[in-house]
Structure formats: C-alpha cells, structure tokens
Write an enzyme that holds these catalytic residues in place. Structure first.
Site, PDB file in Angstrom:
ATOM      1  N   LEU A   1       0.862  -1.237  -0.010  1.00 23.51           N
ATOM      2  CA  LEU A   1       0.079  -0.051   0.254  1.00 23.51           C
ATOM      3  C   LEU A   1       0.735   1.205  -0.058  1.00 23.51           C
ATOM      4  O   LEU A   1       2.047   1.193   0.343  1.00 23.51           O
ATOM      5  CB  LEU A   1      -0.786   0.042   1.226  1.00 23.51           C
ATOM      6  CG  LEU A   1      -1.996  -0.912   1.288  1.00 23.51           C
ATOM      7  CD1 LEU A   1      -2.692  -0.794   2.612  1.00 23.51           C
ATOM      8  CD2 LEU A   1      -3.026  -0.732   0.167  1.00 23.51           C
ATOM      9  N   ASP A   2       0.696   2.447  -0.708  1.00 21.31           N
ATOM     10  CA  ASP A   2       1.177   3.567  -0.507  1.00 21.31           C
ATOM     11  C   ASP A   2       1.579   4.050   0.858  1.00 21.31           C
ATOM     12  O   ASP A   2       0.675   3.904   1.550  1.00 21.31           O
ATOM     13  CB  ASP A   2       0.528   4.544  -1.396  1.00 21.31           C
ATOM     14  CG  ASP A   2       0.248   4.334  -2.739  1.00 21.31           C
ATOM     15  OD1 ASP A   2       1.131   3.448  -3.465  1.00 21.31           O
ATOM     16  OD2 ASP A   2      -0.403   4.938  -3.653  1.00 21.31           O
ATOM     17  N   ARG A   3       2.644   4.677   0.936  1.00 19.59           N
ATOM     18  CA  ARG A   3       2.926   5.158   2.500  1.00 19.59           C
ATOM     19  C   ARG A   3       1.714   6.004   3.229  1.00 19.59           C
ATOM     20  O   ARG A   3       1.481   5.734   4.091  1.00 19.59           O
ATOM     21  CB  ARG A   3       3.934   5.636   2.359  1.00 19.59           C
ATOM     22  CG  ARG A   3       4.722   6.340   3.731  1.00 19.59           C
ATOM     23  CD  ARG A   3       6.303   6.630   3.894  1.00 19.59           C
ATOM     24  NE  ARG A   3       6.790   6.616   5.236  1.00 19.59           N
ATOM     25  CZ  ARG A   3       7.985   6.527   5.411  1.00 19.59           C
ATOM     26  NH1 ARG A   3       8.796   6.471   4.459  1.00 19.59           N
ATOM     27  NH2 ARG A   3       8.358   6.694   6.758  1.00 19.59           N
TER      28      ARG A   3
ATOM     29  N   THR B   1      -1.358   5.826   2.659  1.00 21.95           N
ATOM     30  CA  THR B   1      -2.769   5.261   2.786  1.00 21.95           C
ATOM     31  C   THR B   1      -2.707   4.440   4.102  1.00 21.95           C
ATOM     32  O   THR B   1      -1.759   3.983   4.697  1.00 21.95           O
ATOM     33  CB  THR B   1      -3.012   4.375   1.452  1.00 21.95           C
ATOM     34  OG1 THR B   1      -2.157   3.316   1.305  1.00 21.95           O
ATOM     35  CG2 THR B   1      -2.907   5.014   0.119  1.00 21.95           C
TER      36      THR B   1
END
Length: 232
Positions: free
Chosen positions: A67-69, A71
């Site tokens: 997951l993107d940082r 999020t």
C-alpha cells in the site's frame, strides 16, 4: 478470525494463522524497506512474530502486496514459503477481491461507474498520469466505484480494483475531478496534518492458500472524526 493489538509496536493484527498474517496499516508506515531507511512494516511484523512465539534467529515473512505510504488499511503477509507463491498466484490471476474507501471533496459525475484509463508512471516524480487512450509505456487500469455516502463537505466512495497499477485509485479518481482528501500529489488543495490521505483498504476476500477456505477481512477505519463520520 482473531483480532489482537500489540502495544509494543502499535500493530493491529486483523487475522493470523500458521500461514498468513493480516495487519491494519497506519498512515506513514512503509510496507517494505526503501531509501528512507525507515523501519518497514514487514520488519515490525517479524518482530511481533518473534516475540509472540519466542522464535530465535530470522523470522520468515513474505511480502505479497503493498500500500502507498500515505494510505491505511489491510496488508497481507505470508508466514510460510508454502503460502507465498500461492498468494502471489491469487494476486496475479486476480482471484482476490480488494475494496477500498476514499473520501473526496467533489461528487463524481455519476454515482457509480467503471473507469478505464492507461496509466504511465514517471519515476522522477513518482507520479502516474492517466490517458484515455494507450500511449507508449502505459498500462491499462480498470476500477469500479460507487458513491456510498454524502457527508457535509466530502463524499465517501467505495472502489473495487480490477487491476493493480501504480497510484491507480489516486490517479484515476483525480482524472474525473475527485482527488482524494489530503492528496497534494494528485490535485487536492490541502495536505492532511498527519501527511496521509483519506484512502483506506477496507475489505479483502480470498480463498486461503493452504486451507482452501474463504477468508474475509475488514479493516477498522482510522480514528479520525471524518472517517468515523462515515459510520454514523
């Protein structure tokens, strides 16, 4: 399904068995190590396993997805070398259902739709651009969204991914005039105080890679007033 909280690392475990572990990622956590040198979530989970089971030496942990940082939400890890390739296959063959919640300021053009774009990543600024037609080095991206709730100043969208591209949800929603709250990179006008964005991996459903049983995970929303208002 077990839910425990490890206060030592502030790690919220949503599900755990002999082969897999699922955690609720916080804003700012990185799933795997990067050039920042910050301790990744994968290492935090390894520490949790080592402590819980009193394991000496190295702990095995397979990173299945990221997951993107900025999020939050569900991250699935493999605890065994037997489960990892099977989980990788589930993702590769799209036999895993991923559902996200996003808060956007502008209402989408229609209450439910399928978005298809061609995304091209620019490694220099770590950003993707959405095109309506295929361009060189682009990848086809498909998602389905629906409007779940209208809040006073924001709209809650539920998103199901058909593909998994770089910044896909962030980029595609921005392309229809719905940047996610806090996402300066994709056109929102203000950052969030914690540096995160209001994008949350809410549900994950799949067939267990070893037990062959259905697994369904739900990640509680972050403890902020706006997210909690979505549940009222």
């Amino acid at each position: 399904m077990s839910k425990t909280l490890s206060n030592k690392n502030n790690l919220q475990v949503l599900h755990e068995d002999n082969h897999i572990i699922v955690v609720n990622k916080r804003v700012g956590d990185i799933v795997q190590g990067d050039k920042t040198g910050d301790k990744p979530l994968s290492d935090v989970v390894k520490d949790y396993i080592a402590h819980k089971y009193n394991k000496p030496g190295n702990v095995y942990l397979g990173v299945v997805h990221r997951l993107d940082r900025p999020t939050t939400g569900i991250v699935l890890f493999s605890k065994t070398s037997k489960a990892l390739p099977r989980l990788n296959k589930l993702f590769a063959e799209k036999n895993i259902e991923k559902t996200y919640w996003a808060l956007v300021k502008n209402a989408p053009p229609t209450e439910a739709d399928t978005l298809t774009h061609y995304l091209k990543k620019n490694p220099k600024n770590n950003k993707s651009t959405a095109y309506t037609k295929e361009v060189k080095d682009s990848k086809r991206a498909v998602l389905h969204y629906k409007l779940l709730k209208k809040l006073d100043n924001f709209n809650l969208l539920e998103i199901n991914l058909e593909t998994g591209r770089h910044h896909q949800i962030r980029c595609q929603l921005a392309s229809i005039g719905c940047p996610i709250k806090g996402d300066l990179k994709y056109g929102f006008d203000r950052s969030n105080k914690d540096g995160g964005i209001h994008l949350h991996s809410r549900y994950l459903s799949f067939v267990h890679p070893v037990k062959n049983e259905p697994v369904s995970i739900e990640a509680p929303l972050p403890d902020d007033a706006l997210w909690q208002g979505c549940l009222e």
